[in-house]
Design a protein around this motif. Structure first.
Motif, PDB file in Angstrom:
ATOM      1  N   PRO A   6      -5.644 -12.995  20.253  1.00 37.17           N
ATOM      2  CA  PRO A   6      -4.586 -12.980  20.991  1.00 37.17           C
ATOM      3  C   PRO A   6      -4.915 -12.177  22.346  1.00 37.17           C
ATOM      4  O   PRO A   6      -4.369 -12.613  23.247  1.00 37.17           O
ATOM      5  CB  PRO A   6      -3.509 -12.470  20.123  1.00 37.17           C
ATOM      6  N   ALA A   7      -5.480 -11.055  22.286  1.00 42.51           N
ATOM      7  CA  ALA A   7      -5.721 -10.052  23.420  1.00 42.51           C
ATOM      8  C   ALA A   7      -6.606 -10.762  24.527  1.00 42.51           C
ATOM      9  O   ALA A   7      -6.648 -10.304  25.662  1.00 42.51           O
ATOM     10  CB  ALA A   7      -6.302  -8.768  23.055  1.00 42.51           C
ATOM     11  N   THR A   8      -7.325 -11.847  24.311  1.00 42.92           N
ATOM     12  CA  THR A   8      -8.147 -12.594  25.204  1.00 42.92           C
ATOM     13  C   THR A   8      -7.511 -13.716  25.947  1.00 42.92           C
ATOM     14  O   THR A   8      -8.049 -14.294  26.614  1.00 42.92           O
ATOM     15  CB  THR A   8      -9.527 -12.899  24.962  1.00 42.92           C
ATOM     16  N   ARG A   9      -6.412 -14.012  25.410  1.00 42.32           N
ATOM     17  CA  ARG A   9      -5.638 -15.259  25.659  1.00 42.32           C
ATOM     18  C   ARG A   9      -5.239 -15.319  27.113  1.00 42.32           C
ATOM     19  O   ARG A   9      -4.718 -14.077  27.498  1.00 42.32           O
ATOM     20  CB  ARG A   9      -4.455 -15.795  24.581  1.00 42.32           C
ATOM     21  N   PRO A  10      -5.174 -16.261  27.875  1.00 48.31           N
ATOM     22  CA  PRO A  10      -4.503 -16.245  29.168  1.00 48.31           C
ATOM     23  C   PRO A  10      -3.046 -15.930  29.078  1.00 48.31           C
ATOM     24  O   PRO A  10      -2.521 -16.292  28.027  1.00 48.31           O
ATOM     25  CB  PRO A  10      -4.741 -17.383  29.872  1.00 48.31           C
ATOM     26  N   PRO A  11      -2.398 -15.177  30.230  1.00 53.10           N
ATOM     27  CA  PRO A  11      -1.098 -14.760  29.810  1.00 53.10           C
ATOM     28  C   PRO A  11      -0.007 -15.887  29.774  1.00 53.10           C
ATOM     29  O   PRO A  11       0.923 -15.851  28.737  1.00 53.10           O
ATOM     30  CB  PRO A  11      -0.776 -14.242  31.275  1.00 53.10           C
ATOM     31  N   GLU A  12      -0.404 -17.144  30.185  1.00 55.25           N
ATOM     32  CA  GLU A  12       0.697 -18.258  29.998  1.00 55.25           C
ATOM     33  C   GLU A  12       0.598 -18.725  28.480  1.00 55.25           C
ATOM     34  O   GLU A  12       1.379 -19.626  28.111  1.00 55.25           O
ATOM     35  CB  GLU A  12       0.278 -19.606  30.693  1.00 55.25           C
ATOM     36  N   TYR A  13      -0.434 -18.526  27.719  1.00 58.64           N
ATOM     37  CA  TYR A  13      -0.506 -18.980  26.367  1.00 58.64           C
ATOM     38  C   TYR A  13       0.527 -18.281  25.363  1.00 58.64           C
ATOM     39  O   TYR A  13       1.169 -18.643  24.647  1.00 58.64           O
ATOM     40  CB  TYR A  13      -1.782 -18.655  25.596  1.00 58.64           C
ATOM     41  N   ALA A  14       0.929 -16.957  25.672  1.00 63.99           N
ATOM     42  CA  ALA A  14       1.908 -16.130  25.151  1.00 63.99           C
ATOM     43  C   ALA A  14       3.324 -16.193  25.745  1.00 63.99           C
ATOM     44  O   ALA A  14       3.289 -16.526  26.832  1.00 63.99           O
ATOM     45  CB  ALA A  14       1.417 -14.597  25.118  1.00 63.99           C
ATOM     46  N   ASP A  19      -0.525  -5.857  29.810  1.00 64.82           N
ATOM     47  CA  ASP A  19      -1.781  -5.114  29.825  1.00 64.82           C
ATOM     48  C   ASP A  19      -1.576  -3.849  30.403  1.00 64.82           C
ATOM     49  O   ASP A  19      -1.527  -3.734  31.630  1.00 64.82           O
ATOM     50  CB  ASP A  19      -2.653  -6.215  30.673  1.00 64.82           C
ATOM     51  N   GLY A  20      -1.841  -2.921  29.541  1.00 62.41           N
ATOM     52  CA  GLY A  20      -1.702  -1.450  29.922  1.00 62.41           C
ATOM     53  C   GLY A  20      -0.166  -0.978  30.584  1.00 62.41           C
ATOM     54  O   GLY A  20      -0.278  -0.223  31.287  1.00 62.41           O
ATOM     55  N   LEU A  21       0.730  -1.675  29.887  1.00 59.18           N
ATOM     56  CA  LEU A  21       2.024  -1.449  30.750  1.00 59.18           C
ATOM     57  C   LEU A  21       2.552   0.051  30.368  1.00 59.18           C
ATOM     58  O   LEU A  21       2.609   0.456  29.334  1.00 59.18           O
ATOM     59  CB  LEU A  21       3.104  -2.396  29.853  1.00 59.18           C
ATOM     60  N   THR A  22       2.910   0.699  31.281  1.00 57.88           N
ATOM     61  CA  THR A  22       3.048   1.964  31.352  1.00 57.88           C
ATOM     62  C   THR A  22       4.240   2.475  32.149  1.00 57.88           C
ATOM     63  O   THR A  22       4.368   1.825  33.373  1.00 57.88           O
ATOM     64  CB  THR A  22       1.756   2.924  32.049  1.00 57.88           C
ATOM     65  N   ARG A  23       5.144   3.254  31.963  1.00 58.66           N
ATOM     66  CA  ARG A  23       6.097   3.855  32.692  1.00 58.66           C
ATOM     67  C   ARG A  23       6.428   5.214  32.550  1.00 58.66           C
ATOM     68  O   ARG A  23       6.317   6.050  31.480  1.00 58.66           O
ATOM     69  CB  ARG A  23       7.511   3.322  32.052  1.00 58.66           C
ATOM     70  N   ARG A  24       6.167   5.950  33.895  1.00 59.16           N
ATOM     71  CA  ARG A  24       6.396   7.457  33.849  1.00 59.16           C
ATOM     72  C   ARG A  24       7.723   7.891  34.431  1.00 59.16           C
ATOM     73  O   ARG A  24       8.146   7.059  35.421  1.00 59.16           O
ATOM     74  CB  ARG A  24       5.349   7.991  34.930  1.00 59.16           C
ATOM     75  N   PHE A  25       8.557   8.854  34.009  1.00 57.82           N
ATOM     76  CA  PHE A  25       9.436   9.288  34.878  1.00 57.82           C
ATOM     77  C   PHE A  25       9.170  10.939  35.440  1.00 57.82           C
ATOM     78  O   PHE A  25       9.084  11.938  34.452  1.00 57.82           O
ATOM     79  CB  PHE A  25      10.743   9.318  34.002  1.00 57.82           C
ATOM     80  N   GLY A  26       8.676  10.852  36.658  1.00 61.85           N
ATOM     81  CA  GLY A  26       7.891  12.238  37.049  1.00 61.85           C
ATOM     82  C   GLY A  26       6.708  12.288  36.288  1.00 61.85           C
ATOM     83  O   GLY A  26       5.914  11.680  36.233  1.00 61.85           O
ATOM     84  N   SER A  27       6.832  13.630  35.567  1.00 55.33           N
ATOM     85  CA  SER A  27       5.580  14.170  34.870  1.00 55.33           C
ATOM     86  C   SER A  27       5.541  13.412  33.406  1.00 55.33           C
ATOM     87  O   SER A  27       4.566  13.693  32.537  1.00 55.33           O
ATOM     88  CB  SER A  27       5.320  15.494  34.740  1.00 55.33           C
ATOM     89  N   THR A  28       6.536  12.863  33.055  1.00 50.81           N
ATOM     90  CA  THR A  28       6.860  12.385  31.540  1.00 50.81           C
ATOM     91  C   THR A  28       6.193  10.998  31.253  1.00 50.81           C
ATOM     92  O   THR A  28       6.976  10.080  32.035  1.00 50.81           O
ATOM     93  CB  THR A  28       8.329  12.464  31.066  1.00 50.81           C
ATOM     94  N   VAL A  29       5.557  10.683  30.434  1.00 52.38           N
ATOM     95  CA  VAL A  29       5.093   9.372  30.147  1.00 52.38           C
ATOM     96  C   VAL A  29       5.912   8.639  28.972  1.00 52.38           C
ATOM     97  O   VAL A  29       5.744   9.042  27.851  1.00 52.38           O
ATOM     98  CB  VAL A  29       3.650   9.145  29.870  1.00 52.38           C
ATOM     99  N   ALA A  30       6.615   7.967  29.505  1.00 51.16           N
ATOM    100  CA  ALA A  30       7.720   7.397  28.454  1.00 51.16           C
ATOM    101  C   ALA A  30       7.111   6.152  27.478  1.00 51.16           C
ATOM    102  O   ALA A  30       7.278   6.129  26.534  1.00 51.16           O
ATOM    103  CB  ALA A  30       8.931   6.750  29.084  1.00 51.16           C
ATOM    104  N   VAL A  31       6.265   5.473  28.264  1.00 51.09           N
ATOM    105  CA  VAL A  31       5.483   4.417  27.772  1.00 51.09           C
ATOM    106  C   VAL A  31       4.056   4.416  28.350  1.00 51.09           C
ATOM    107  O   VAL A  31       3.885   4.429  29.364  1.00 51.09           O
ATOM    108  CB  VAL A  31       5.985   2.924  27.814  1.00 51.09           C
TER     109      VAL A  31
END
Length: 263
Positions: A6-14, A19-31
């Protein structure tokens, strides 16, 4: 034929992929650096304690919050393309998005209009879902008079009304009695059998255990485990065949905390 990773499938398959989805709030890494690939027509159970980053992840996938880095796709559409992603999804947040001055019918008709549903088809589906969720007799009462569970039902119908490709459901059985919870679970199963993909977040782990094809465990913003409910139970100390997803969840998060403290 060998199944593609699954990790190698093209995005439209899923239905959903990150892919490396990350969210920061200032210096805090939430995801932090989330990689998932969810096949279409399945239920993905998303677990984690309060503050783990579940809501932040869902808000990124539903375009309500931009990622700090990484990428995501819903039905092959980048989550940076808000309008196209929204056309594919339904969303039930933790608090049902309803107007207290509206009746249930008015709320759902308003939602159908926003989705540009054809009026006659929308009316028929509204009546069908209201009857199914046991709200038909109260459909002309103001939502402000509803109990928490009744509001939850309206929110769920609103999320499923336009038959989205992907439904993000955050605590869909919250506030419901056992009978209503069973009805909601049956509705989710039927929608998935018809081809819908459901991203399900709940603290009621028995619901997730019954419905989910795959479960991801988020802890301190990181995806620390991902597998079928049965395999997650097998991998924990619950080796006598009588284990539950709740026990597995506690084992996984405890092990992660212990390992992190050692480091």
């Amino acid at each position: 034929m060998t199944e593609t990773n699954p990790a190698t499938r093209p995005p439209e398959y899923a239905a959903i992929r990150t892919d490396g989805l990350t969210r920061r709030f200032g210096s805090t890494v939430a995801v932090s650096d989330i990689d998932i690939s969810i096949p279409r027509g399945t239920v993905y159970g998303f677990l984690g304690p309060n503050g783990a980053g579940k809501t932040t992840t869902i808000q990124m996938l539903t375009t309500l919050l931009p990622p700090s880095s990484g990428a995501g796709w819903v039905m092959g559409v980048p989550i940076t393309n808000r309008d196209r992603v929204k056309s594919h999804i339904g969303y039930l947040p933790h608090e049902s998005p309803v107007y207290e001055s509206f009746t249930a019918r008015e709320q759902l008709a308003y939602a159908a209009d926003l989705r540009r549903m054809e009026a006659a088809a929308a009316d028929e589906r509204i009546e069908t879902l209201l009857d199914r969720i046991d709200l038909i007799d109260a459909a002309n009462d103001r939502i402000g008079t509803y109990s928490q569970g009744m509001r939850r039902k309206v929110g769920l119908v609103q999320a499923l009304l336009h038959e989205p490709d992907v439904a993000f459901l955050d605590e869909p059985t919250n506030g419901l009695d056992p009978r209503a919870s069973r009805t909601v679970m049956q509705m989710i199963t039927e929608q998935v059998e018809a081809g819908m993909t459901v991203f399900l977040s709940s603290h009621i782990l028995s619901v997730v255990e019954e419905l989910a094809d795959t479960v991801g465990v988020l802890y301190e913003g990181q995806l620390v485990a991902e597998d079928t409910p049965a395999e997650l139970v097998t991998r924990t100390e619950c080796t006598d065949g009588a284990g539950t997803l709740e026990e597995a969840f506690l084992d996984i998060t405890t092990d992660y905390t212990t390992t992190a403290n050692v480091r």
